[in-house]
Each structure stands twice: as structure tokens, then as C-alpha cells.
Design a protein around this motif. Structure first.
Motif, PDB file in Angstrom:
ATOM      1  N   GLN A 130       0.830  -1.210   0.000  1.00 14.11           N
ATOM      2  CA  GLN A 130       0.000   0.000   0.000  1.00 14.11           C
ATOM      3  C   GLN A 130       0.862   1.256   0.000  1.00 14.11           C
ATOM      4  O   GLN A 130       0.537   2.248  -0.672  1.00 14.11           O
ATOM      5  CB  GLN A 130      -0.927  -0.008   1.212  1.00 14.11           C
ATOM      6  N   VAL A 131       1.953   1.216   0.738  1.00 14.91           N
ATOM      7  CA  VAL A 131       2.856   2.363   0.753  1.00 14.91           C
ATOM      8  C   VAL A 131       3.519   2.516  -0.618  1.00 14.91           C
ATOM      9  O   VAL A 131       3.611   3.631  -1.163  1.00 14.91           O
ATOM     10  CB  VAL A 131       3.916   2.197   1.863  1.00 14.91           C
ATOM     11  N   ALA A 132       3.966   1.407  -1.195  1.00 15.21           N
ATOM     12  CA  ALA A 132       4.636   1.460  -2.500  1.00 15.21           C
ATOM     13  C   ALA A 132       3.701   1.953  -3.600  1.00 15.21           C
ATOM     14  O   ALA A 132       4.109   2.721  -4.480  1.00 15.21           O
ATOM     15  CB  ALA A 132       5.197   0.082  -2.844  1.00 15.21           C
ATOM     16  N   ARG A 133       2.441   1.521  -3.556  1.00 12.28           N
ATOM     17  CA  ARG A 133       1.489   1.941  -4.593  1.00 12.28           C
ATOM     18  C   ARG A 133       1.179   3.427  -4.531  1.00 12.28           C
ATOM     19  O   ARG A 133       0.672   4.002  -5.495  1.00 12.28           O
ATOM     20  CB  ARG A 133       0.198   1.133  -4.477  1.00 12.28           C
ATOM     21  N   ARG A 134       1.497   4.052  -3.426  1.00 18.93           N
ATOM     22  CA  ARG A 134       1.322   5.496  -3.289  1.00 18.93           C
ATOM     23  C   ARG A 134       2.582   6.259  -3.699  1.00 18.93           C
ATOM     24  O   ARG A 134       2.671   7.465  -3.478  1.00 18.93           O
ATOM     25  CB  ARG A 134       0.906   5.834  -1.860  1.00 18.93           C
ATOM     26  N   GLY A 135       3.549   5.531  -4.248  1.00 21.06           N
ATOM     27  CA  GLY A 135       4.721   6.178  -4.803  1.00 21.06           C
ATOM     28  C   GLY A 135       5.917   6.283  -3.885  1.00 21.06           C
ATOM     29  O   GLY A 135       6.852   7.034  -4.165  1.00 21.06           O
ATOM     30  N   TYR A 136       5.917   5.486  -2.825  1.00 19.04           N
ATOM     31  CA  TYR A 136       7.007   5.566  -1.856  1.00 19.04           C
ATOM     32  C   TYR A 136       7.948   4.371  -1.983  1.00 19.04           C
ATOM     33  O   TYR A 136       7.512   3.239  -2.176  1.00 19.04           O
ATOM     34  CB  TYR A 136       6.457   5.598  -0.425  1.00 19.04           C
ATOM     35  N   GLU A 137       9.223   4.662  -1.851  1.00 13.27           N
ATOM     36  CA  GLU A 137      10.235   3.632  -1.716  1.00 13.27           C
ATOM     37  C   GLU A 137      10.450   3.386  -0.226  1.00 13.27           C
ATOM     38  O   GLU A 137      10.538   4.338   0.555  1.00 13.27           O
ATOM     39  CB  GLU A 137      11.541   4.086  -2.366  1.00 13.27           C
ATOM     40  N   VAL A 138      10.519   2.115   0.169  1.00 15.35           N
ATOM     41  CA  VAL A 138      10.581   1.770   1.587  1.00 15.35           C
ATOM     42  C   VAL A 138      11.947   1.204   1.954  1.00 15.35           C
ATOM     43  O   VAL A 138      12.465   0.324   1.266  1.00 15.35           O
ATOM     44  CB  VAL A 138       9.485   0.738   1.954  1.00 15.35           C
ATOM     45  N   SER A 139      12.519   1.728   3.021  1.00 15.88           N
ATOM     46  CA  SER A 139      13.755   1.206   3.586  1.00 15.88           C
ATOM     47  C   SER A 139      13.451   0.652   4.967  1.00 15.88           C
ATOM     48  O   SER A 139      12.991   1.390   5.851  1.00 15.88           O
ATOM     49  CB  SER A 139      14.812   2.314   3.679  1.00 15.88           C
ATOM     50  N   GLU A 140      13.657  -0.662   5.161  1.00 13.45           N
ATOM     51  CA  GLU A 140      13.402  -1.298   6.450  1.00 13.45           C
ATOM     52  C   GLU A 140      14.682  -1.257   7.284  1.00 13.45           C
ATOM     53  O   GLU A 140      15.703  -1.820   6.881  1.00 13.45           O
ATOM     54  CB  GLU A 140      12.963  -2.749   6.255  1.00 13.45           C
ATOM     55  N   CYS A 141      14.614  -0.614   8.436  1.00 17.94           N
ATOM     56  CA  CYS A 141      15.792  -0.448   9.279  1.00 17.94           C
ATOM     57  C   CYS A 141      15.502  -0.962  10.678  1.00 17.94           C
ATOM     58  O   CYS A 141      14.623  -0.434  11.367  1.00 17.94           O
ATOM     59  CB  CYS A 141      16.195   1.029   9.351  1.00 17.94           C
ATOM     60  N   LEU A 142      16.220  -1.991  11.086  1.00 20.00           N
ATOM     61  CA  LEU A 142      16.124  -2.493  12.451  1.00 20.00           C
ATOM     62  C   LEU A 142      17.233  -1.821  13.247  1.00 20.00           C
ATOM     63  O   LEU A 142      18.412  -2.072  13.013  1.00 20.00           O
ATOM     64  CB  LEU A 142      16.272  -4.015  12.481  1.00 20.00           C
ATOM     65  N   LEU A 143      16.831  -0.949  14.179  1.00 22.64           N
ATOM     66  CA  LEU A 143      17.792  -0.094  14.876  1.00 22.64           C
ATOM     67  C   LEU A 143      17.734  -0.328  16.376  1.00 22.64           C
ATOM     68  O   LEU A 143      16.654  -0.474  16.958  1.00 22.64           O
ATOM     69  CB  LEU A 143      17.492   1.380  14.581  1.00 22.64           C
ATOM     70  N   ASN A 144      18.907  -0.345  16.990  1.00 19.93           N
ATOM     71  CA  ASN A 144      19.026  -0.489  18.438  1.00 19.93           C
ATOM     72  C   ASN A 144      19.369   0.879  19.020  1.00 19.93           C
ATOM     73  O   ASN A 144      20.393   1.477  18.671  1.00 19.93           O
ATOM     74  CB  ASN A 144      20.115  -1.502  18.787  1.00 19.93           C
ATOM     75  N   ALA A 145      18.517   1.364  19.921  1.00 18.69           N
ATOM     76  CA  ALA A 145      18.710   2.706  20.476  1.00 18.69           C
ATOM     77  C   ALA A 145      20.065   2.869  21.148  1.00 18.69           C
ATOM     78  O   ALA A 145      20.620   3.968  21.182  1.00 18.69           O
ATOM     79  CB  ALA A 145      17.587   3.016  21.467  1.00 18.69           C
ATOM     80  N   ALA A 146      20.612   1.776  21.683  1.00 23.18           N
ATOM     81  CA  ALA A 146      21.911   1.860  22.355  1.00 23.18           C
ATOM     82  C   ALA A 146      23.022   2.266  21.399  1.00 23.18           C
ATOM     83  O   ALA A 146      24.044   2.816  21.820  1.00 23.18           O
ATOM     84  CB  ALA A 146      22.252   0.521  23.021  1.00 23.18           C
ATOM     85  N   ASP A 147      22.834   2.009  20.103  1.00 22.12           N
ATOM     86  CA  ASP A 147      23.843   2.382  19.115  1.00 22.12           C
ATOM     87  C   ASP A 147      23.806   3.871  18.774  1.00 22.12           C
ATOM     88  O   ASP A 147      24.681   4.368  18.072  1.00 22.12           O
ATOM     89  CB  ASP A 147      23.646   1.578  17.827  1.00 22.12           C
ATOM     90  N   PHE A 148      22.778   4.563  19.254  1.00 22.20           N
ATOM     91  CA  PHE A 148      22.593   5.979  18.914  1.00 22.20           C
ATOM     92  C   PHE A 148      22.766   6.894  20.125  1.00 22.20           C
ATOM     93  O   PHE A 148      22.365   8.052  20.092  1.00 22.20           O
ATOM     94  CB  PHE A 148      21.216   6.185  18.280  1.00 22.20           C
ATOM     95  N   VAL A 170      20.043   1.361   6.468  1.00 20.12           N
ATOM     96  CA  VAL A 170      20.714   1.152   7.754  1.00 20.12           C
ATOM     97  C   VAL A 170      22.156   1.629   7.674  1.00 20.12           C
ATOM     98  O   VAL A 170      22.663   2.281   8.602  1.00 20.12           O
ATOM     99  CB  VAL A 170      20.647  -0.336   8.160  1.00 20.12           C
ATOM    100  N   ASP A 171      22.838   1.327   6.581  1.00 16.91           N
ATOM    101  CA  ASP A 171      24.240   1.720   6.439  1.00 16.91           C
ATOM    102  C   ASP A 171      24.406   3.236   6.474  1.00 16.91           C
ATOM    103  O   ASP A 171      25.421   3.749   6.950  1.00 16.91           O
ATOM    104  CB  ASP A 171      24.818   1.165   5.143  1.00 16.91           C
ATOM    105  N   ALA A 172      23.418   3.965   5.948  1.00 11.37           N
ATOM    106  CA  ALA A 172      23.501   5.426   5.949  1.00 11.37           C
ATOM    107  C   ALA A 172      23.274   5.995   7.345  1.00 11.37           C
ATOM    108  O   ALA A 172      23.814   7.048   7.686  1.00 11.37           O
ATOM    109  CB  ALA A 172      22.484   6.007   4.976  1.00 11.37           C
ATOM    110  N   LEU A 173      22.474   5.309   8.150  1.00 10.19           N
ATOM    111  CA  LEU A 173      22.195   5.779   9.501  1.00 10.19           C
ATOM    112  C   LEU A 173      23.344   5.483  10.454  1.00 10.19           C
ATOM    113  O   LEU A 173      23.549   6.191  11.440  1.00 10.19           O
ATOM    114  CB  LEU A 173      20.907   5.138  10.024  1.00 10.19           C
ATOM    115  N   TYR A 174      24.080   4.410  10.164  1.00  7.98           N
ATOM    116  CA  TYR A 174      25.275   4.061  10.937  1.00  7.98           C
ATOM    117  C   TYR A 174      26.507   4.527  10.162  1.00  7.98           C
ATOM    118  O   TYR A 174      26.448   4.693   8.956  1.00  7.98           O
ATOM    119  CB  TYR A 174      25.356   2.543  11.120  1.00  7.98           C
ATOM    120  N   PRO A 175      27.684   4.680  10.794  1.00 11.31           N
ATOM    121  CA  PRO A 175      27.846   4.585  12.244  1.00 11.31           C
ATOM    122  C   PRO A 175      27.490   5.906  12.902  1.00 11.31           C
ATOM    123  O   PRO A 175      27.574   6.967  12.275  1.00 11.31           O
ATOM    124  CB  PRO A 175      29.339   4.280  12.415  1.00 11.31           C
TER     125      PRO A 175
END
Length: 324
Positions: A130-148, A170-175
Motif C-alpha cells: 500500500q505504501v509502494a502503490r502510493r509512490g514511496y520507496e521503503v527502507s526497512e531499518c532495524l535499529l538499536n537505540a543503544a547504538d545511537f 541502515v548503512d547510511a544511519l550508521y555509524p
């Protein structure tokens, strides 16, 4: 970067978004303690106490949410924390109830936060579609708050969706070059809170057993945390030299300190849990103590959302420079 905040809770995610350069414009949550806390912290925002389903987004100027939509649907029925209780389908459906808001506001960015087990939901593929059909590209990021930089080991799924630009991975959000913070950083050790003897007639046997396992491992005189409501193999306790384990919506952590050779116990208090959410500057003055614990357990660790919004702003700025 103006944002709309659905299932906004007490605003810990919004606190991070604001630190990352965002401005809270509109927020919705069904729980009055949450919206009152949110309004206290973000007086410039229009805050509504209601089910998201009962608010008609067409009431609002579509330009209000053109930048960013944050949504943190109910996670209880997706989480292992519900135990053996059957999933509530109404709760599960909140994961897709924000679509009319997307259709009306057409934000450049959407950030959906939930427990990692959302991906095991049998309608998760439909949500992504549903998100994709509305024109969005989705990036799934599993993030641990302790890393931030948050002093809490809290793993959550962040679906970052971009309509005009590719979302960060995920790679862009880290490190993140943030100091590794631990439970020791959040506890008040100055005698602010009242303690009681660990060994008392009213103390539950299971609590004493947890404590004795920790004492056998650490030795006497070393403070530690008892961890309630856990089914893992960590023995029901944790060291203060590790990030706090995941805060839930019920009292979960008992701090054992020492008065000479006598161990004493108290529960962690809302100001300490607030620090563990990485929201040290947040006001948490609404509701009972139980409400405040629940508000923390339902929240998003602020440093994680700060990093995400910073990345989104960097992308927007780069696109603007390239277009100039």
C-alpha cells in the motif's frame, strides 16, 4: 521540516525529531495522559485526543504535513510481550490506519515505527504494498537505540519511506559516533529515592532468587538491576555497566544497592526511565507514576528519531542544492 505525529504518545520520538531540525505541527493519540504530556512539551503543536481513525485528515490544510509523517501504531499485538494472549485484530489494523493521512497530505517522507515482529504479521506485505502503490520507496531499518547514544538496548523496526527521494538505509544511519551509555548513567545514586531491605518477609521468593544469582556472579557490595517479566536466559538481572534492557509499559527494573553489607531494593523511577529513553530534557509531569512508566514503555528513544530526521534533512538539502 514540519511533521505530523500519529499515535504520538508522550512525544519522545517528537523530541528527537525536533532535535534533528523538525517542528511538531499536529499530533494525535487516544490517551489523555499522552496528549497532555505532548502538549506540555510542544505547546506550538495542535494536539488531538482521539483515535486516529476518528480524526478526518481533510479537516486540515494539506500543506501542514508536506514534509514528514511520523506514525507509531499500537505494537502490543505484534509483540512477544503479550505472552499467550491472542492478538487483537483491531490493534493490528492500526498499522495501516494512517493511509488516509498519506493520501491527503502526500508527505515527502513517512517514518513508521514498531516492534521488529511487525514483519511477521500476515498483512505486513500488504502494508508495504500500500505504501509502494502510493509512490514511496521503503527502507526497512532495524535499529538499536543503544547504538545511537541512548542508555537502553531497545531494538525497533523503522520503515523509512521516501516519495521524491530514496530513503536512507541502515548503512547510511550508521555509524553514529555517540558515547556508549549504560544503565549506570541513568540511576540516581544520591539517596533521592527510598529503599527497603532486600530480605524481608513480604519480598517475593522469585525476586530474592534473581538477586542471589546476581550477587553470586558479581560479589557483595556491587549494585545491579533485577529484571522482572523476562523469559530469557540472563538470570533475571543485569549489570549497571550495560545499557538498560528494554523498558516496557509496566515496572520492570529493581535497583539493588548496598548499605554496608545489607542489600536494599527499590524500583527505577520515571525520571530515570526518562533518561533511558534519551529524553533527558522532556517534561513528564502528567498522570500517576504508573502512567509515567507506561508512557516511557510506549515511547521511541529520542536519539534514534533525531538521527533519522537529520538524515532526511540532509537528503532534502542535497536535492535542493542539485536543483539550484
Amino acid at each position: 521540516m514540519d511533521f505530523i505525529d500519529l499515535y504520538c504518545g508522550a512525544g519522545f520520538g517528537a523530541r528527537g525529531a525536533v532535535a534533528g531540525g523538525g517542528v511538531a505541527r499536529l499530533a494525535v493519540d487516544i490517551w489523555q495522559a499522552a496528549t497532555a504530556t505532548y502538549q506540555c512539551n510542544f505547546p506550538e503543536a495542535h494536539v488531538i485526543t482521539s483515535s486516529v481513525d476518528d480524526v478526518e485528515p481533510r479537516r486540515f490544510d494539506p500543506a501542514l504535513g508536506a514534509d514528514l509523517l511520523l506514525t507509531s501504531p499500537e505494537c502490543t499485538s505484534h509483540s512477544l510481550a503479550r505472552g499467550n494472549r491472542p492478538a487483537d485484530e483491531t490493534s493490528l489494523e492500526t498499522a495501516i490506519s494512517f493511509m488516509p493521512w498519506v493520501d491527503h497530505f502526500r508527505p515527502r517522507w513517512i517514518v513508521i515505527e514498531n516492534v521488529a515482529r511487525l514483519r511477521a504479521w500476515d498483512r505486513y506485505a500488504s502494508l508495504c504494498d500500500q505504501v509502494a502503490r502510493r509512490g514511496y520507496e521503503v527502507s526497512e531499518c532495524l535499529l538499536n537505540a543503544a547504538d545511537f547514544g541512548a542508555p537502553q538496548a531497545r531494538k525497533r523496526l523503522f520503515m523509512i519511506c521516501g516519495r521524491e527521494s530514496s530513503p536512507p538505509t541502515v548503512d547510511a544511519l550508521y555509524p553514529v559516533h555517540a558515547p556508549r551509555r549504560t544503565a549506570r548513567d541513568i540511576v540516581d545514586s544520591d539517596g533521592t529515592w527510598r529503599t527497603t531491605p532486600l530480605y524481608s518477609k513480604r519480598r517475593a521468593e522469585a525476586t530474592v532468587e534473581r538477586a542471589e544469582r546476581a550477587i553470586a556472579e558479581l560479589g557483595r557490595g556491587v549494585p545491579f538491576l533485577i529484571v522482572y517479566y523476562t523469559s530469557d536466559r540472563a538470570g533475571g538481572w543485569q549489570s549497571l555497566d550495560q545499557p538498560l534492557r528494554t523498558i516496557t509499559t509496566v515496572d520492570r527494573f529493581g535497583l539493588v544497592t548496598w548499605d554496608g553489607n545489607e542489600p536494599r531494593l527499590r524500583m527505577l523511577q520515571p525520571p530515570e526511565l526518562l533518561r533511558a529513553m534519551g529524553a533527558d530534557r522532556h517534561l513528564l509531569d502528567v498522570g500517576s507514576r504508573r502512567d509515567k512508566v507506561k508512557l516511557c514503555g510506549n515511547g521511541i528513544c529520542s536519539p534514534v528519531m533525531q538521527r533519522i530526521v537529520e538524515c532526511l534533512r540532509d537528503i532534502d538539502n542535497r536535492v535542493a542544492r542539485e536543483a539550484a
